[in-house]
Design a protein around this motif. Sequence first.
Motif, short mmCIF file in Angstrom:
data_model
loop_
_atom_site.label_atom_id
_atom_site.label_comp_id
_atom_site.label_asym_id
_atom_site.label_seq_id
_atom_site.Cartn_x
_atom_site.Cartn_y
_atom_site.Cartn_z
N UNK A 96 0.84 -1.19 0.00
CA UNK A 96 0.00 0.00 0.00
C UNK A 96 0.88 1.24 0.00
N UNK A 97 0.29 2.34 -0.45
CA UNK A 97 0.98 3.62 -0.39
C UNK A 97 0.57 4.26 0.93
N UNK A 98 1.52 4.38 1.85
CA UNK A 98 1.22 4.91 3.18
C UNK A 98 1.20 6.43 3.19
N UNK A 99 1.96 7.06 2.28
CA UNK A 99 2.08 8.52 2.28
C UNK A 99 2.65 8.98 0.96
N UNK A 100 2.18 10.12 0.47
CA UNK A 100 2.84 10.83 -0.63
C UNK A 100 2.93 12.30 -0.24
N UNK A 101 3.94 12.96 -0.75
CA UNK A 101 4.20 14.36 -0.42
C UNK A 101 3.03 15.25 -0.86
N UNK A 102 2.41 15.97 0.07
CA UNK A 102 1.29 16.83 -0.29
C UNK A 102 1.72 18.17 -0.89
N UNK A 103 3.03 18.49 -0.87
CA UNK A 103 3.48 19.80 -1.32
C UNK A 103 3.94 19.81 -2.78
N UNK A 104 4.20 18.64 -3.34
CA UNK A 104 4.66 18.54 -4.72
C UNK A 104 4.13 17.23 -5.29
N UNK A 105 3.68 17.22 -6.56
CA UNK A 105 3.19 15.96 -7.12
C UNK A 105 4.26 14.87 -7.11
N UNK A 106 3.84 13.67 -6.75
CA UNK A 106 4.70 12.49 -6.85
C UNK A 106 4.31 11.79 -8.14
N UNK A 107 5.24 11.76 -9.08
CA UNK A 107 4.99 11.14 -10.38
C UNK A 107 5.71 9.81 -10.41
N UNK A 108 4.93 8.75 -10.66
CA UNK A 108 5.43 7.38 -10.71
C UNK A 108 5.35 6.88 -12.15
N UNK A 109 6.25 6.02 -12.52
CA UNK A 109 6.14 5.27 -13.77
C UNK A 109 6.12 3.80 -13.37
N UNK A 110 5.01 3.14 -13.67
CA UNK A 110 4.83 1.74 -13.27
C UNK A 110 4.78 0.85 -14.51
N UNK A 111 5.47 -0.26 -14.45
CA UNK A 111 5.46 -1.27 -15.51
C UNK A 111 4.93 -2.56 -14.91
N UNK A 112 3.83 -3.06 -15.46
CA UNK A 112 3.21 -4.31 -15.00
C UNK A 112 3.50 -5.38 -16.05
#
Length: 114
Positions: A96-112
């Motif tokens: 699970x994602x427990x936290x992401x920074x609320x002050x700047x977008x967190x950009x992820x690149x996911x490969x499934x």
Amino acid sequence: MNEAKAVAFGNLYAGIAHDAADERFDTLVARGGVQVERIVSTGQASPPGFWYDDARDEWVVLLTGAATLEFEDAGEPPRRLLPGDYVRIPAHCRHRVAWTDPTVPSVWLAVYFG
């Protein structure tokens, strides 16, 4: 021109709303059992008690922002991710994602895959 052979351009940072109420998931490519997705988090986290449990392996890299991932397996401690950090999550590894920074977008690149 055949769609499968068409050249496609884009920008991973385009169209990001810095104050979005919900995470954004954009499929960039899906072919032959592989899916590439851009995820944008703006302070969101997984709901309490919620675990991702995908049947596919996942490789994810954090490009901007910061985040903390938790794993259900007690042997794996929560992991803080910063830009450039990546993780390969095996199929059915509940996380699970427990936290992401609320002050700047967190950009992820996911490969499934798999």
